[in-house]
Design a protein around this motif. Structure first.
Motif, short mmCIF file in Angstrom:
data_model
loop_
_atom_site.label_atom_id
_atom_site.label_comp_id
_atom_site.label_asym_id
_atom_site.label_seq_id
_atom_site.Cartn_x
_atom_site.Cartn_y
_atom_site.Cartn_z
N THR A 1 -0.23 4.81 -2.22
CA THR A 1 -1.63 4.99 -1.84
C THR A 1 -1.77 6.39 -1.10
O THR A 1 -1.06 6.70 -0.28
N ALA B 1 -4.15 0.24 3.21
CA ALA B 1 -4.38 1.13 2.34
C ALA B 1 -5.83 2.06 3.05
O ALA B 1 -5.82 3.35 3.03
N ALA C 1 0.87 -1.09 -0.17
CA ALA C 1 0.02 0.23 -0.07
C ALA C 1 1.02 1.20 0.02
O ALA C 1 0.51 2.21 -0.69
N VAL D 1 -8.52 1.64 -3.90
CA VAL D 1 -7.66 0.65 -3.84
C VAL D 1 -8.21 -0.80 -4.17
O VAL D 1 -9.31 -0.97 -3.55
N ALA E 1 -7.10 5.74 2.08
CA ALA E 1 -7.97 5.47 0.92
C ALA E 1 -9.46 5.62 1.20
O ALA E 1 -9.95 5.14 2.43
#
Length: 389
Positions: free
Chosen positions: A183, A205, A178, A189, A210
């Motif tokens: 990210t 993530a 990640a 993701v 994310a």
């Protein structure tokens, strides 16, 4: 002492092996407290990594107690409870100074094999064939760990053995994917594979900001863990067109980051899966790249595809045209665990990162052959088998 060893293709046996001793001044000897199966072990057991010898001790994700220290070890002492990075890294070479620990110039005493395969030698991994250094693995009562000041990390008092165990590899590998995939807050993701590494990549993530995380797999128990323990969305690839579904979930654009956490024995329904498996069994390709192909197709233009699953050498029908024309960034790595374990232990201590649910089957070391059978066949909902020496 007792240890789980590779004795042939699809054969694991618990045998008596010699106890380890201090060989270099920077070594420690650990009494193993917990050691866990990893999906990449199945490639060894299945004969897809052709540099194993009968009697090799396997295992590379583990936690133990220091029982002996070399005379140059500065930061560890007898009695320390430590989690250990899977790759031996010196901490002094150019790669280690760039925090690329699995590429250490000095961690693999047998670099010639990987130099021939990949053009350069890479680091040495515990219990992972003579191509990766020939180190004895962690499914044992005792284990020698070189470069102890670099690769061992004291576990905070409030973090349980089982939680800390997965900082060794599953959580550090997932976090690396990640992180190195870039990210950012607001990203979408997608993660292929809901095993330990895939779940940890999804959780990483989320913690990195994310906005939407989707995990793709086919095993019901793993998809349930994704929803329940990770908090991500889960997709069963046997019931939908994954690429079309990801387009729909992202307004037609596709995920910003696609993380492949499956590796060289990826499954696929229908003709493509049969094609890849036949080619691999005939040794016309070494690896099945099903999930990587799908990730490249699904990723948005200008996005990033990161490969966390282990691959050995060559794959067929790699969609290089799609990667080039879509402007994708392709990355991959073996885990630079030393870079991430301290942060993971802090987050574990703060209850931001939980891993105990991955240890679905805990058993004595003597039952390692059965543990690996259950793990390989996904019997009884086995996500990971943990061995207690």
């Amino acid at each position: 002492m007792k240890a789980a060893t590779w004795t042939g293709v699809n054969e694991v046996s618990v045998e008596d092996v010699p106890e380890p001793t201090i060989l270099n001044d920077h070594d420690v000897i650990l009494k193993i407290r917990q050691s866990v199966t990893c999906g990449s072990d199945l490639h060894l057991i299945g004969g897809y990594i052709p540099f194993m010898r009968a009697g090799d001790v396997i295992g590379h994700e583990f936690l133990g107690e220091v029982v002996e220290v070399g005379k140059e070890v500065r930061d560890r002492k007898v009695g320390d409870r430590v989690v250990v990075a899977p790759f031996a890294a010196c901490g002094s070479c150019w790669y280690c100074k760039q925090e690329l620990y699995s590429l250490c110039d000095n961690g693999n005493a047998n670099p010639g094999i990987t130099e021939g395969l990949w053009g350069q030698g890479v680091g040495g991994c515990f219990g992972y064939s003579h191509a990766m250094g020939g180190y004895a693995g962690s499914h044992a009562e005792l284990m020698r760990v070189p470069y102890a000041d670099v690769g061992t990390f004291v576990v905070p008092e409030g973090v349980s053995d089982t939680r800390a165990l997965f900082a060794s590899d599953a959580a550090s590998t997932g976090w690396m994917g990640a992180d190195l995939a870039g990210t950012e807050p607001g990203d979408v993701v997608a993660v292929w594979g809901a095993g330990g590494v895939g779940q940890m990549a999804a959780r990483a993530a989320m913690l990195l900001g994310a906005e939407q995380v989707v995990v793709i797999d086919r095993v019901p128990e793993r998809l349930t863990q994704v929803r329940t323990h990770v908090g991500a969305e889960a997709v069963d690839y046997t019931t939908t067109d994954v690429v079309a579904e990801l387009r729909e979930r992202t307004g037609g654009r596709g995920p910003d980051v696609c993380i492949e956490a499956v590796g060289m024995e990826a499954h696929a329904p229908g003709t493509p899966g049969i094609y890849d498996q036949v080619k691999q069994q005939l040794r016309l390709q070494t690896d099945r790249p099903t999930a990587v192909r799908e990730a490249i197709t699904a990723c948005r233009k200008g996005g990033t595809v990161f490969t966390l699953g282990v691959f050995a050498a060559m794959v067929d029908k790699f969609p290089l045209g799609a990667a080039m024309n879509k402007g994708l960034t392709l990355r991959g790595a073996q885990v630079h665990a030393q870079r991430y374990i301290p942060e993971l232990l802090r987050r574990m201590e703060a209850d931001e990162l939980v891993t105990e649910h991955l240890a679905t089957h805990v058993m004595p070391l003597g039952e390692a052959p059965e543990g690996y059978r259950m793990f390989k066949e996904k019997d009884d909902g086995c996500v990971r088998a943990v061995f207690l020496p």
